[in-house]
Design a protein around this motif. Structure first.
Motif, PDB file in Angstrom:
ATOM      1  N   GLN A 157      14.616 -57.984 -64.868  1.00 45.48           N
ATOM      2  CA  GLN A 157      13.325 -58.017 -65.576  1.00 45.48           C
ATOM      3  C   GLN A 157      12.172 -58.297 -64.618  1.00 45.48           C
ATOM      4  O   GLN A 157      11.128 -57.643 -64.700  1.00 45.48           O
ATOM      5  N   ALA A 159      12.121 -57.686 -61.376  1.00 40.72           N
ATOM      6  CA  ALA A 159      11.991 -56.515 -60.500  1.00 40.72           C
ATOM      7  C   ALA A 159      11.287 -55.377 -61.231  1.00 40.72           C
ATOM      8  O   ALA A 159      10.454 -54.667 -60.637  1.00 40.72           O
ATOM      9  N   ARG A 160      11.574 -55.208 -62.512  1.00 41.93           N
ATOM     10  CA  ARG A 160      10.919 -54.155 -63.302  1.00 41.93           C
ATOM     11  C   ARG A 160       9.420 -54.436 -63.460  1.00 41.93           C
ATOM     12  O   ARG A 160       8.641 -53.519 -63.655  1.00 41.93           O
ATOM     13  N   ARG A 161       9.032 -55.704 -63.387  1.00 44.05           N
ATOM     14  CA  ARG A 161       7.605 -56.064 -63.470  1.00 44.05           C
ATOM     15  C   ARG A 161       6.911 -55.907 -62.119  1.00 44.05           C
ATOM     16  O   ARG A 161       5.725 -56.200 -61.997  1.00 44.05           O
ATOM     17  N   GLY A 162       7.659 -55.491 -61.084  1.00 41.35           N
ATOM     18  CA  GLY A 162       7.043 -55.228 -59.795  1.00 41.35           C
ATOM     19  C   GLY A 162       7.343 -56.244 -58.712  1.00 41.35           C
ATOM     20  O   GLY A 162       6.891 -56.086 -57.580  1.00 41.35           O
ATOM     21  N   THR A 163       8.087 -57.287 -59.042  1.00 42.65           N
ATOM     22  CA  THR A 163       8.450 -58.283 -58.031  1.00 42.65           C
ATOM     23  C   THR A 163       9.481 -57.689 -57.078  1.00 42.65           C
ATOM     24  O   THR A 163      10.383 -56.972 -57.512  1.00 42.65           O
ATOM     25  N   ASN A 164       9.345 -57.969 -55.793  1.00 44.65           N
ATOM     26  CA  ASN A 164      10.337 -57.576 -54.804  1.00 44.65           C
ATOM     27  C   ASN A 164      11.704 -58.072 -55.274  1.00 44.65           C
ATOM     28  O   ASN A 164      11.825 -59.183 -55.780  1.00 44.65           O
ATOM     29  N   ARG A 165      12.761 -57.274 -55.105  1.00 42.76           N
ATOM     30  CA  ARG A 165      14.085 -57.629 -55.634  1.00 42.76           C
ATOM     31  C   ARG A 165      14.610 -58.945 -55.076  1.00 42.76           C
ATOM     32  O   ARG A 165      15.189 -59.738 -55.816  1.00 42.76           O
ATOM     33  N   ALA A 168      12.726 -61.628 -56.750  1.00 43.10           N
ATOM     34  CA  ALA A 168      13.129 -61.702 -58.158  1.00 43.10           C
ATOM     35  C   ALA A 168      14.435 -62.483 -58.284  1.00 43.10           C
ATOM     36  O   ALA A 168      14.578 -63.321 -59.174  1.00 43.10           O
TER      37      ALA A 168
END
Length: 173
Positions: A157, A159-165, A168
């Motif tokens: 979730q 990562a899907r919002r744009g946070t680096n994996r 995240a």
């Protein structure tokens, strides 16, 4: 087959975890294999190249953990057939053809090497990379089913919002 498979403890959160991950990625382009559909032989027959993300929520096994297991693997639904041991081995994974941006292995010890003393990431991880995965989410230790489920979903979730994996995963821990 591997007779020790029935002795593994149940993973009550695995199906819900996969359903939640599928929803998080948008289920219109997903294939969800659970229960009787989640067999080694079925997985080996599917063209997995169209899928950007593969997620497994199951038991991860290291070499020698079960009698007759000489390499790491993921437990699939056992089939009463000599041709299907119920374990997707690293060798099986290496035969897959993937175009996956992310492979999520929500299972114990999936970062373990091929054998005791082998370098980390030499087993399942290397096999998935060889098969075409570009990034992996793995575990270096045994994990509780409920914790693994929350950790993988929160990581996805974020990562899907744009946070680096990597960030995240750190935040989810």
């Amino acid at each position: 087959g591997l007779p020790d498979l029935p002795d593994l403890p149940p993973l009550p959160g695995a199906q819900q975890e996969l359903q939640n991950l599928s929803a998080a990625f948008g289920s219109e382009h997903s294939l969800l294999l659970t229960g009787a559909d989640a067999t080694r032989s079925r997985l080996l027959q599917i063209d997995l190249r169209p899928y950007d993300v593969l997620a497994f929520a199951t038991h991860g096994l290291v070499s020698g953990e079960l009698r007759g297991l000489t390499e790491p693997g993921l437990v699939m639904t056992p089939v009463s057939s000599q041709a299907d041991s119920g374990v997707l081995t690293a060798s099986d994974v290496a035969t897959l053809r993937l175009n996956a941006d992310w492979v999520i292995l929500s299972a114990c010890n999936t970062a373990a090497g091929d054998s005791t003393g082998a370098p980390m990431y030499s087993g399942l991880a290397r096999a998935f990379i060889y098969a075409g995965a570009r990034s992996l989410l793995l575990s270096q230790w045994p994990v509780r089913d409920d914790i693994a489920s929350r950790l993988s979903l929160q990581t996805v979730q974020a990562a899907r919002r744009g946070t680096n994996r990597a960030q995240a995963l750190r935040a989810s821990q």
